[in-house]
Motif scaffolding. Sequence first.
Motif, PDB file in Angstrom:
ATOM      1  N   ARG A 225       0.795  -1.168   0.516  1.00 36.76           N
ATOM      2  CA  ARG A 225       0.864   0.295  -0.057  1.00 36.76           C
ATOM      3  C   ARG A 225       0.638   1.790  -0.032  1.00 36.76           C
ATOM      4  O   ARG A 225       0.479   2.541   0.186  1.00 36.76           O
ATOM      5  CB  ARG A 225      -1.099  -0.357   1.285  1.00 36.76           C
ATOM      6  N   GLY A 226       2.194   1.493  -0.330  1.00 38.91           N
ATOM      7  CA  GLY A 226       2.903   3.034  -0.311  1.00 38.91           C
ATOM      8  C   GLY A 226       3.422   2.805   1.636  1.00 38.91           C
ATOM      9  O   GLY A 226       3.423   4.337   1.236  1.00 38.91           O
TER      10      GLY A 226
ATOM     11  N   ASP B 207      12.296  -2.916  -0.598  1.00 41.79           N
ATOM     12  CA  ASP B 207      13.258  -3.043  -1.906  1.00 41.79           C
ATOM     13  C   ASP B 207      13.118  -4.238  -2.390  1.00 41.79           C
ATOM     14  O   ASP B 207      12.330  -4.407  -3.395  1.00 41.79           O
ATOM     15  CB  ASP B 207      14.286  -2.469  -2.402  1.00 41.79           C
ATOM     16  N   TRP B 208      13.789  -5.176  -1.950  1.00 39.94           N
ATOM     17  CA  TRP B 208      12.865  -6.513  -2.280  1.00 39.94           C
ATOM     18  C   TRP B 208      11.586  -7.305  -1.966  1.00 39.94           C
ATOM     19  O   TRP B 208      11.246  -7.509  -3.361  1.00 39.94           O
ATOM     20  CB  TRP B 208      13.628  -7.878  -1.283  1.00 39.94           C
TER      21      TRP B 208
ATOM     22  N   GLY C 145       5.955  -6.350  -7.217  1.00 43.94           N
ATOM     23  CA  GLY C 145       5.636  -5.930  -8.117  1.00 43.94           C
ATOM     24  C   GLY C 145       5.408  -4.067  -8.374  1.00 43.94           C
ATOM     25  O   GLY C 145       4.264  -3.849  -8.889  1.00 43.94           O
ATOM     26  N   VAL C 146       5.505  -3.914  -6.947  1.00 43.44           N
ATOM     27  CA  VAL C 146       4.869  -2.069  -7.092  1.00 43.44           C
ATOM     28  C   VAL C 146       6.131  -1.169  -6.496  1.00 43.44           C
ATOM     29  O   VAL C 146       7.257  -1.823  -6.523  1.00 43.44           O
ATOM     30  CB  VAL C 146       4.254  -1.837  -5.296  1.00 43.44           C
ATOM     31  N   PRO C 147       5.817  -0.196  -7.414  1.00 48.63           N
ATOM     32  CA  PRO C 147       7.547   0.700  -7.121  1.00 48.63           C
ATOM     33  C   PRO C 147       7.704   0.982  -5.353  1.00 48.63           C
ATOM     34  O   PRO C 147       6.390   1.041  -4.319  1.00 48.63           O
ATOM     35  CB  PRO C 147       6.302   2.325  -7.352  1.00 48.63           C
ATOM     36  N   PRO C 148       9.391   0.576  -5.740  1.00 46.82           N
ATOM     37  CA  PRO C 148       9.152   1.422  -3.541  1.00 46.82           C
ATOM     38  C   PRO C 148       9.561   2.707  -3.475  1.00 46.82           C
ATOM     39  O   PRO C 148       9.312   3.616  -4.373  1.00 46.82           O
ATOM     40  CB  PRO C 148      10.946   1.368  -4.458  1.00 46.82           C
ATOM     41  N   THR C 149       8.839   2.804  -2.147  1.00 47.24           N
ATOM     42  CA  THR C 149       8.428   4.047  -2.211  1.00 47.24           C
ATOM     43  C   THR C 149       9.230   5.242  -1.177  1.00 47.24           C
ATOM     44  O   THR C 149      10.258   4.381  -0.429  1.00 47.24           O
ATOM     45  CB  THR C 149       7.065   4.337  -0.379  1.00 47.24           C
TER      46      THR C 149
END
Length: 285
Positions: free
Chosen positions: A172-173, A225-226, A232-236
């Motif tokens: 969910r970031g 990060d892993w 499959g979500v962008p890192p925040t």
Amino acid sequence: MANVLIAGCGYIGTALGSLLAAEGHTVWGLRRHPATMPSGIRPLEADLTSPDTLQTLPPALDNIFYTAAPDTHDDAAYRAVYVDGLRNLLNALTLQQVRPRRVFLTSSTGVYGESSGAWVDETSPTQPTEFGGIRLLEGERLLLDGPFPATVLRLGGLYGPGRASLIGQVRRGQIAWDDESPVYFNRIYRNDAAGALRHLMMLQHPDPIYLGVDHEPTTLAVLLDWLAQALGVPPTRPGESSKARTARHPANKRCCNAKLVASGYVFRYPTFREGYAALLTDQAG
Ligand SMILES: NC(=O)c1ccc[n+]([C@@H]2O[C@H](COP(=O)([O-])OP(=O)(O)OC[C@H]3O[C@@H](n4cnc5c(N)ncnc54)[C@H](OP(=O)(O)O)[C@@H]3O)[C@@H](O)[C@H]2O)c1
């Protein structure tokens, strides 16, 4: 086959109890509210902080595991469980002339004061600065100086089924990391914590202290990060999202599991990768 009491039979305790019961050992699980104990573990209702409730322990206990944890994060609760509760149980065993072969305590890597990211092992100085580590160390000393042979397993942060909230936060970031000041932390999957306790119980002459952590102390940046990649979500990154909190971890140290490994324990989840991969597979199924 052994008679085993698990005092404070919760997250680790029920995993350990189920493992031992499946092998044919007789297992009692002691806690204040034992109604939901898994089948195979005999429920025993008692309060470790109340000696009156400990007057009829099962007889002929071979091994005891003290895996209780306080309900609240304050010094009084930690002292009540890790020091007073442990003392009450040791006194009750002595009074009832129960002579266990060994008593095991699940302590924590929080007993080390190290915060510069250095490696620590069982011989490193213990200079905790937080009340949690201070009370656990008090409990360790009480047990190791006490009337029965004893072994302490200093666990890293537990994760596993039901304790994997990080996955949802990354998805969910809601969690960010600051990779400019790396902070190392140490983990162990629940089943390996239970497996290591079982392994130590089977050893003829276990040492007084072992570290119970997986093979790879990891910075939060590497783990998150892993996870982001696996999901499959962008890192925040910190400041990128108003809903993201920047992860903080109070301690910063790398704990070495060489002694546990040299004693013969083989990790089922050697690093966070195997552990979180298994949790992600379970969630997908
Ligand atoms: N969680 C971690 O990340 C972590 C990290 C390092 C070390 N450890 C250590 O690992 C051990 C076990 O952790 P866990 O996560 O498995 O604990 P947990 O599930 O949170 O708690 C264990 C059980 O203790 C029981 N309990 C609490 N107070 C009690 C009392 N007064 N009398 C009898 N039972 C009592 C509770 O059951 P009732 O409420 O029914 O009494 C609970 O089920 C702890 O010693 C902890 O310090 C944990």
